[in-house]
Enzyme design. Structure first.
Site, PDB file in Angstrom:
ATOM      1  N   TYR A 245      20.285  -5.289 -17.408  1.00  0.00           N
ATOM      2  CA  TYR A 245      19.989  -5.575 -16.008  1.00  0.00           C
ATOM      3  C   TYR A 245      19.205  -6.884 -15.983  1.00  0.00           C
ATOM      4  O   TYR A 245      18.115  -6.969 -16.543  1.00  0.00           O
ATOM      5  CB  TYR A 245      19.175  -4.444 -15.367  1.00  0.00           C
ATOM      6  CG  TYR A 245      19.984  -3.206 -15.065  1.00  0.00           C
ATOM      7  CD1 TYR A 245      20.530  -3.008 -13.798  1.00  0.00           C
ATOM      8  CD2 TYR A 245      20.224  -2.240 -16.046  1.00  0.00           C
ATOM      9  CE1 TYR A 245      21.282  -1.870 -13.517  1.00  0.00           C
ATOM     10  CE2 TYR A 245      20.972  -1.114 -15.781  1.00  0.00           C
ATOM     11  CZ  TYR A 245      21.493  -0.937 -14.512  1.00  0.00           C
ATOM     12  OH  TYR A 245      22.244   0.185 -14.248  1.00  0.00           O
ATOM     13  N   HIS A 277      29.243  -5.695 -13.869  1.00  0.00           N
ATOM     14  CA  HIS A 277      29.517  -4.334 -13.411  1.00  0.00           C
ATOM     15  C   HIS A 277      29.111  -4.125 -11.954  1.00  0.00           C
ATOM     16  O   HIS A 277      29.875  -3.624 -11.152  1.00  0.00           O
ATOM     17  CB  HIS A 277      28.790  -3.328 -14.304  1.00  0.00           C
ATOM     18  CG  HIS A 277      29.164  -1.904 -14.041  1.00  0.00           C
ATOM     19  ND1 HIS A 277      28.494  -1.115 -13.133  1.00  0.00           N
ATOM     20  CD2 HIS A 277      30.152  -1.139 -14.552  1.00  0.00           C
ATOM     21  CE1 HIS A 277      29.039   0.087 -13.110  1.00  0.00           C
ATOM     22  NE2 HIS A 277      30.054   0.097 -13.950  1.00  0.00           N
ATOM     23  N   HIS A 278      27.867  -4.465 -11.607  1.00  0.00           N
ATOM     24  CA  HIS A 278      27.460  -4.442 -10.200  1.00  0.00           C
ATOM     25  C   HIS A 278      26.273  -5.371  -9.996  1.00  0.00           C
ATOM     26  O   HIS A 278      25.590  -5.765 -10.953  1.00  0.00           O
ATOM     27  CB  HIS A 278      27.172  -3.019  -9.695  1.00  0.00           C
ATOM     28  CG  HIS A 278      25.939  -2.379 -10.251  1.00  0.00           C
ATOM     29  ND1 HIS A 278      25.955  -1.436 -11.256  1.00  0.00           N
ATOM     30  CD2 HIS A 278      24.629  -2.535  -9.941  1.00  0.00           C
ATOM     31  CE1 HIS A 278      24.722  -1.040 -11.538  1.00  0.00           C
ATOM     32  NE2 HIS A 278      23.900  -1.687 -10.741  1.00  0.00           N
ATOM     33  N   HIS A 348      23.944  -6.251 -13.151  1.00  0.00           N
ATOM     34  CA  HIS A 348      24.164  -5.303 -14.241  1.00  0.00           C
ATOM     35  C   HIS A 348      25.349  -5.789 -15.077  1.00  0.00           C
ATOM     36  O   HIS A 348      26.480  -5.840 -14.590  1.00  0.00           O
ATOM     37  CB  HIS A 348      24.450  -3.908 -13.684  1.00  0.00           C
ATOM     38  CG  HIS A 348      24.844  -2.905 -14.730  1.00  0.00           C
ATOM     39  ND1 HIS A 348      25.473  -1.723 -14.434  1.00  0.00           N
ATOM     40  CD2 HIS A 348      24.694  -2.899 -16.080  1.00  0.00           C
ATOM     41  CE1 HIS A 348      25.703  -1.053 -15.546  1.00  0.00           C
ATOM     42  NE2 HIS A 348      25.247  -1.755 -16.560  1.00  0.00           N
ATOM     43  N   HIS A 427      22.324   7.394  -3.978  1.00  0.00           N
ATOM     44  CA  HIS A 427      21.518   7.005  -5.141  1.00  0.00           C
ATOM     45  C   HIS A 427      20.849   8.220  -5.782  1.00  0.00           C
ATOM     46  O   HIS A 427      20.181   9.011  -5.112  1.00  0.00           O
ATOM     47  CB  HIS A 427      20.445   6.003  -4.724  1.00  0.00           C
ATOM     48  CG  HIS A 427      19.543   5.588  -5.848  1.00  0.00           C
ATOM     49  ND1 HIS A 427      19.934   4.720  -6.840  1.00  0.00           N
ATOM     50  CD2 HIS A 427      18.260   5.942  -6.160  1.00  0.00           C
ATOM     51  CE1 HIS A 427      18.946   4.534  -7.690  1.00  0.00           C
ATOM     52  NE2 HIS A 427      17.923   5.276  -7.306  1.00  0.00           N
ATOM     53  N   HIS A 429      19.295   9.200 -10.130  1.00  0.00           N
ATOM     54  CA  HIS A 429      19.138   8.665 -11.475  1.00  0.00           C
ATOM     55  C   HIS A 429      20.152   9.336 -12.405  1.00  0.00           C
ATOM     56  O   HIS A 429      21.227   9.732 -11.961  1.00  0.00           O
ATOM     57  CB  HIS A 429      17.697   8.819 -11.932  1.00  0.00           C
ATOM     58  CG  HIS A 429      16.768   7.810 -11.296  1.00  0.00           C
ATOM     59  ND1 HIS A 429      15.405   7.841 -11.428  1.00  0.00           N
ATOM     60  CD2 HIS A 429      17.034   6.740 -10.516  1.00  0.00           C
ATOM     61  CE1 HIS A 429      14.856   6.825 -10.766  1.00  0.00           C
ATOM     62  NE2 HIS A 429      15.831   6.150 -10.196  1.00  0.00           N
ATOM     63  N   MET A 502      15.949  11.192  -8.443  1.00  0.00           N
ATOM     64  CA  MET A 502      15.911  10.852  -7.024  1.00  0.00           C
ATOM     65  C   MET A 502      17.119  11.487  -6.340  1.00  0.00           C
ATOM     66  O   MET A 502      18.097  11.846  -6.993  1.00  0.00           O
ATOM     67  CB  MET A 502      15.958   9.337  -6.820  1.00  0.00           C
ATOM     68  CG  MET A 502      14.731   8.589  -7.276  1.00  0.00           C
ATOM     69  SD  MET A 502      14.836   6.822  -6.854  1.00  0.00           S
ATOM     70  CE  MET A 502      13.191   6.270  -7.329  1.00  0.00           C
TER      71      MET A 502
END
Length: 632
Positions: A245, A277-278, A348, A427, A429, A502
């Protein structure tokens, strides 16, 4: 004029390869019909000739595209027909040896997968719809639901054009639905005498995550005074490790006035399409006057602590996504008073082959306008508060936690005409597997806001909804997350760490309100009663003293079936602490502790996918495919 039409018609009908050497052509009195007829025949002839030249299919027929493997050898493009409920796939194999495997599975595994295989025995090439069992053994499917329209060799490689329904009557087939799809692929580097002889454990293979069913929405027209700003990585060297990242801080000009973001799109450095990737762009918190400039890995010890306050999402993109558009009547506020001039780009990089020395300047291009639209768009957090009181026991396969935005909060904070949600970003984890947000009105669940039954924490993007969802004062928004902790030995508590959990849905809506966070957590007092009960029932020393943290108390719980079931029941009935917060992180006035759970009288009925038998499909035998120029 009539002579020209007749002459054209005669030439076409006598063209080489025509079944008719002579044809009647209309007279002068029917010249309009003749012109239309002959023009159509001419166009068909031209298309036919062009198709036989071996040119690559037109790109605009397949608007969505992703590289499947890290080197970009295998590329997937697709288009969607919602009226037919089918997807048209185009596979480009740039370096063909003895075949490829493509398909889908629940989490990207090669066992229990729905596959389509092109393979060669060294002399002939074959194509077939297939499936793999729990051991990864491939079998030819008794019902061939993948239809191969074309295998076309071009200068770029081999194109395969396929068609597949969303749902079939075949229990071996994967149901293509909204949300994340885990695609699998494999390369065959040697000939195989039969499909069953392919050993999936010995081939080069991998997975790619995409959203196949993109929303079919109209593209708004850009305003004439639109400007663009590129926020890109400054020619960084991608680290030769699987996951990185990368963080980069960009500073806006001092005099940057209030604008509306109306669109954004990705900028991908050529050659890095399979590595990026993003990406996300965050705005930093306005309460800090300055932020240190930084360019490096986000987990670096050299990263300034203050960068953790750059968390307000402006834009997000993930592999396979195209440009993101705001509705014509709304835009996201960007710049001006009360807005930080510091932005954080996060990229990422997924580099499983650990390629060295690759340079990258990828990022996002923002389109913004000084002419403000009628409504400011807002972003609201739904789900669970980041707190350890919400926990998942270890060794669970599908443990569900639910967060509420109650009717009391929406009644107080939303305008009378309500708000309109047009996009959503789910979202969790690492242990998150499913996420869903629904609306309940007067105790009846009326609508799904967003749902992903194959959610992956490694594939998060802002997704435009297929239709705008309206939320009225007094509505309840319910967000549930399903977790898998089979690989963990201790309880996973809620929190900010990547090893904690999360459950969030960032909904994008208009008009913007003061409500920025509408989330809940179980009442702490009731959780303490749970720890006391567990202590008495198990006759063990579980630390429930006030000085012990919730994390320590969860860590000391012996996770037998009783303790698991009681915790589930607690989360299902215990009162909650509501966080009905303004953007200043201050709650709206009112009593928010020990609130009763919203009463839900009826949920949504599960919709059974339409499934029609297709008796016209080919029988369960592989199709012989003619491929010229096959590599040996």
């Amino acid at each position: 004029m009539a002579t020209e039409s007749q002459s054209l018609c005669t030439r076409i009908m006598q063209a080489p390869g025509s079944h008719h050497r002579r044809a009647w052509c209309p007279s002068f009195k029917l010249r309009e019909v003749a012109s239309m007829y002959c023009t159509m025949v001419a166009i068909f002839f031209i298309i036919l000739v062009a198709a036989l030249q071996g040119t690559a299919p037109r790109e605009n027929h397949f608007p969505y595209k992703v590289p499947l493997d890290p080197e970009g050898i295998l590329e997937l493009s697709w288009n969607i027909s919602y009226t037919e409920e089918v997807i048209y796939f185009q596979l480009l194999i740039k370096e063909l040896k003895y075949g490829v495997i493509f398909g889908m599975s629940d989490r990207g595994e090669f066992d229990n997968a729905d596959l389509v295989v092109l393979w060669s025995n060294g002399e002939n090439s074959y194509f077939g719809d297939a499936w793999s069992d729990a051991k990864g053994q491939i079998h030819l499917d008794s019902q061939q639901d993948y239809q191969l329209f074309k295998a076309q060799k071009t200068s770029r490689g081999l194109f395969l054009l396929l068609k597949r329904p969303f749902s079939t009557c075949d229990p071996r087939d994967y149901l293509i639905e909204d949300g994340t799809i885990h695609l699998v692929y494999g390369f065959l580097d040697e000939p195989f005498p039969s499909l069953e002889a392919i050993n999936t454990s010995a081939i080069q293979k991998g997975l790619q995550r995409v959203q196949l069913l993109k929303p079919n929405i109209s593209i708004p027209e850009m305003p004439p005074d639109v400007n663009t700003m590129e926020i890109t990585a400054p020619n960084v060297t991608i680290p030769n490790q699987e996951t990185t990242y990368w963080c980069y801080i960009k500073e806006l000009p001092d005099d940057f006035s209030r604008h509306h973001i109306v669109m954004y799109e990705p900028i991908i450095t050529k050659g890095n399409e399979a590595l990026v990737h993003h990406m996300e762009v965050f705005q930093c918190a306005a309460e800090f006057e300055t932020f240190p400039h930084f360019n490096g890995p986000c987990d670096s010890k050299m990263k300034p602590e203050r960068l953790n306050y750059c968390r307000h999402v402006l834009a997000a993109w993930a592999l396979g996504a195209k440009a993101f558009y705001y509705p014509e009547e709304a835009g996201l506020v960007f710049g001006g008073p009360g807005s930080s001039k510091y932005l954080r780009l996060e990229v990422h990089y997924h580099n499983p082959l650990e390629i060295k020395g690759r340079r990258d300047s990828s990022g996002l291009r923002l389109y913004y306008t000084p002419t403000l639209r009628p409504f400011d768009a807002g972003i609201m957090e739904l789900g669970l508060v980041y707190t350890p009181v919400m926990a998942i026991p270890p060794k669970e396969t599908d443990f569900v936690l639910t967060g509420y935005c109650t009717d009391k909060c929406t009644q107080l904070a939303l305008p009378e005409s309500g708000i309109h949600i047009f996009a959503s970003q789910l979202h969790t984890h690492l242990t998150g597997r499913k996420v869903i947000t629904v609306i309940a009105r007067e105790g009846i669940v009326t609508e799904i806001v967003n749902r992903d039954d194959h959610y992956s924490p490694h594939f998060q993007e802002i997704r435009m909804l297929k239709k705008i969802v309206s939320v009225l004062p007094g509505d309840v928004l319910i967000t549930s997350c399903t977790y898998n902790t089979e690989s963990r030995e201790r309880a996973t508590v809620g929190g900010f760490s990547i090893t904690e959990e999360m459950c969030v849905n960032y909904v994008h809506y208009y008009p913007q309100t003061q409500l920025e966070l509408c989330k809940s957590a179980v009442d702490l007092g009731y959780l303490q009663k749970y720890f006391h009960l567990v202590n008495r029932f198990n006759n063990e020393d579980i630390c429930t003293c006030p000085k012990s943290s919730v994390q320590e108390q969860f860590a000391s719980v012996p996770w037998n079936s009783f303790n698991r079931d009681v915790l589930k029941s607690l989360y299902d009935f215990a009162p909650i602490s509501m966080h009905c917060n303004k953007s200043s992180a201050v709650r709206f006035p009112g009593e928010w502790e020990r609130q009763l759970l919203p009463e839900i009288k009826a949920g949504l009925e599960e919709v059974t996918p339409r499934c029609q038998a297709t008796p016209g499909l080919s029988p369960a035998s592989p199709a012989l495919v003619n491929i010229e120029g096959k590599k040996g």
